[in-house]
Design a protein around this motif. Sequence first.
Motif, short mmCIF file in Angstrom:
data_model
loop_
_atom_site.label_atom_id
_atom_site.label_comp_id
_atom_site.label_asym_id
_atom_site.label_seq_id
_atom_site.Cartn_x
_atom_site.Cartn_y
_atom_site.Cartn_z
N MET A 43 34.76 41.94 46.49
CA MET A 43 34.92 40.49 46.38
C MET A 43 34.97 39.81 47.75
N TYR A 80 34.90 37.57 37.67
CA TYR A 80 35.02 37.33 39.11
C TYR A 80 33.66 37.37 39.80
N LEU A 97 30.04 35.59 43.71
CA LEU A 97 31.35 35.34 43.13
C LEU A 97 31.28 34.13 42.22
N GLY A 101 36.28 33.94 40.80
CA GLY A 101 36.30 34.95 41.86
C GLY A 101 36.61 34.35 43.21
N LYS A 104 40.23 33.64 43.34
CA LYS A 104 41.00 34.88 43.48
C LYS A 104 41.01 35.34 44.93
#
Length: 143
Positions: A43, A80, A97, A101, A104
């Motif tokens: 990520m 995400y 993303l 996401g 996050k």
Amino acid sequence: MTQEQFSKYSFLLDRTARRVKQYAQRKFKLSDFDITVDQWLVMKNLSENELLSQSELAQLVFKDQPTLTRIIDILTKKDYVERLPHPQDRRSFQLVLTELGKDKVKELKPQVASIREKAWENLNESDFLEFKRILNTIYSNLE
């Protein structure tokens, strides 16, 4: 350097890398981050790069294709990450993303930074510079 010394230093490097990852994974779990350290790396790299192919991302996070595919599958189910069709190659896709996401990553960045800082406690600036130099030399030796 003797083979025995080399073996000891290699062991220390491996042991330390494992300890850092185990510590981070434990903190991720205790803090209920809802992702693993490996998922975080994916990520974070997606947040820093626009539209990556899976092979590009695999190189950035040092994962093989099957492992990365499992991580992407999990992150996609959690909403995400999204797979977008590749504009020039119908057989592949690009990873991005989602808004969830991105949120996050933004939420976890400061917490992940504090986890990393624990490993660097009691080291000064010259320690960091020497450590960086040594790691870059090892990396370059293996190109």
